[in-house]
Design a protein around this motif. Structure first.
Motif, mmCIF file in Angstrom:
data_model
loop_
_atom_site.group_PDB
_atom_site.id
_atom_site.type_symbol
_atom_site.label_atom_id
_atom_site.label_comp_id
_atom_site.label_asym_id
_atom_site.label_seq_id
_atom_site.Cartn_x
_atom_site.Cartn_y
_atom_site.Cartn_z
ATOM 1 N N UNK A 28 7.690 3.638 1.571
ATOM 2 C CA UNK A 28 8.594 4.457 2.370
ATOM 3 C C UNK A 28 9.382 3.596 3.352
ATOM 4 N N UNK A 29 8.763 2.509 3.802
ATOM 5 C CA UNK A 29 9.423 1.616 4.756
ATOM 6 C C UNK A 29 10.361 0.631 4.085
ATOM 7 N N UNK A 30 10.348 0.586 2.752
ATOM 8 C CA UNK A 30 11.252 -0.311 2.033
ATOM 9 C C UNK A 30 10.811 -1.754 2.021
ATOM 10 N N UNK A 31 9.490 -2.018 2.239
ATOM 11 C CA UNK A 31 9.014 -3.397 2.283
ATOM 12 C C UNK A 31 8.947 -4.047 0.899
ATOM 13 N N UNK A 32 8.915 -3.223 -0.142
ATOM 14 C CA UNK A 32 8.788 -3.748 -1.503
ATOM 15 C C UNK A 32 10.139 -3.726 -2.206
ATOM 16 N N UNK A 33 10.649 -4.899 -2.563
ATOM 17 C CA UNK A 33 11.932 -4.970 -3.262
ATOM 18 C C UNK A 33 11.863 -4.251 -4.597
ATOM 19 N N UNK A 34 10.818 -4.522 -5.383
ATOM 20 C CA UNK A 34 10.677 -3.861 -6.679
ATOM 21 C C UNK A 34 10.431 -2.368 -6.502
ATOM 22 N N UNK A 39 0.835 -1.194 0.000
ATOM 23 C CA UNK A 39 0.000 0.000 0.000
ATOM 24 C C UNK A 39 0.873 1.249 0.000
ATOM 25 N N UNK A 40 0.487 2.187 -0.860
ATOM 26 C CA UNK A 40 1.161 3.484 -0.896
ATOM 27 C C UNK A 40 0.607 4.356 0.230
ATOM 28 N N UNK A 41 1.438 5.220 0.834
ATOM 29 C CA UNK A 41 2.889 5.304 0.626
ATOM 30 C C UNK A 41 3.707 4.504 1.644
ATOM 31 N N UNK A 42 3.053 4.078 2.753
ATOM 32 C CA UNK A 42 3.811 3.579 3.905
ATOM 33 C C UNK A 42 4.714 2.391 3.588
ATOM 34 N N UNK A 43 4.180 1.385 2.882
ATOM 35 C CA UNK A 43 4.975 0.184 2.606
ATOM 36 C C UNK A 43 6.199 0.504 1.751
ATOM 37 N N UNK A 49 2.252 4.057 -11.235
ATOM 38 C CA UNK A 49 1.375 2.896 -11.066
ATOM 39 C C UNK A 49 -0.030 3.191 -11.580
ATOM 40 N N UNK A 50 -0.509 4.416 -11.327
ATOM 41 C CA UNK A 50 -1.857 4.780 -11.765
ATOM 42 C C UNK A 50 -1.988 4.673 -13.280
ATOM 43 N N UNK A 51 -0.997 5.220 -14.018
ATOM 44 C CA UNK A 51 -1.075 5.158 -15.472
ATOM 45 C C UNK A 51 -0.855 3.739 -15.977
#
Length: 231
Positions: free
Chosen positions: A152-158, A146-150, A188-190
């Motif tokens: 900003x926290x670096x949870x997503x490798x991609x 989920x944007x933006x927290x995940x 992501x939206x586009x």
């Protein structure tokens, strides 16, 4: 005279519930030997669920049908997944892992070149593995980023790869000052919006035309981040 030999794999799923039996599938692959490959029940459930999802999406996820394929009772599934939502979460996590693997396989690059690589990889994933893409990006799930927290926290490798590419362009002055995660949301939206329109047959033309449209649109968007705006 040459005689072809036959290898037979016996794949056994050992159910961990007392009422379940051992299931074995025999696959003829070409040389005469037998191997037992054991799979725990939770993995077997997930594998069968993935095949069902790949065929029909969420509409194909029947816990009763999945249990029958695995060789356990429907109630036994709940020993491994709390409910259907938990099984969907596992499928989403699995698909996100596949997307991450695609990103990690990209050749080294920085900045805008990396953003272009990510754009092309996203498009390829959406068109070549539509059900995997659906699970990773379109299915509601507690496992979804989920944007933006995940991010900003670096949870997503991609997500980390994309954020670093944007930050690189900002540092060297190619992009105007902006919050990188906000640009990621716009990307992501586009990207997801175009893919969703194409999947719903709301964009005329075939796959070749859509690929060209997608790349033009994303390139135009990325150009708009420059200090001079869209070019």
């Amino acid at each position: 005279m040459f005689l072809a030999r036959t290898r037979v794999y016996r794949i056994c799923q050992i159910a961990q519930s007392p009422e379940a039996r051992i299931n074995c599938a025999v696959l003829d692959t070409g040389v005469e030997e037998v191997y037992d490959v054991y799979m725990d029940t939770q993995s077997a459930i997930l594998q069968v669920a993935r095949r069902a999802f790949d065929r029909r999406g969420l509409a194909g996820l029947s816990l009763r049908a999945i249990a029958a394929k695995v060789g356990i009772t429907p109630m036994a599934i709940y020993r491994h997944f709390k409910n259907k939502e938990a099984l969907v979460d596992a499928l989403v996590h699995d698909a996100m892992g596949e997307w991450t693997a695609r990103v990690e396989a990209l050749p080294p690059a920085e900045g805008r070149e990396k953003l272009t690589q990510l754009t092309d990889a996203f498009l390829e994933f959406a068109l070549v593995e539509p059900r995997r893409f659906e699970a990773a990006f379109l299915v509601p799930s507690r496992k979804a980023r989920r944007y933006p927290d995940d991010f900003l926290s670096g949870f997503s490798t991609s997500g980390n790869v994309q954020r670093q590419a944007i930050e690189h362009e900002i540092r060297r002055g190619a992009f105007a000052e902006a919050e990188p995660v906000e640009l990621m949301i716009i990307n992501a939206a586009l990207a997801q919006g175009l893919v969703s329109l194409y999947r719903a047959a709301r964009i005329a033309g075939g796959e070749k035309d859509f690929r060209a449209l997608f790349r033009r649109a994303m390139a135009r968007l990325i150009s708009s981040y420059g200090k001079g705006g869209s070019k």
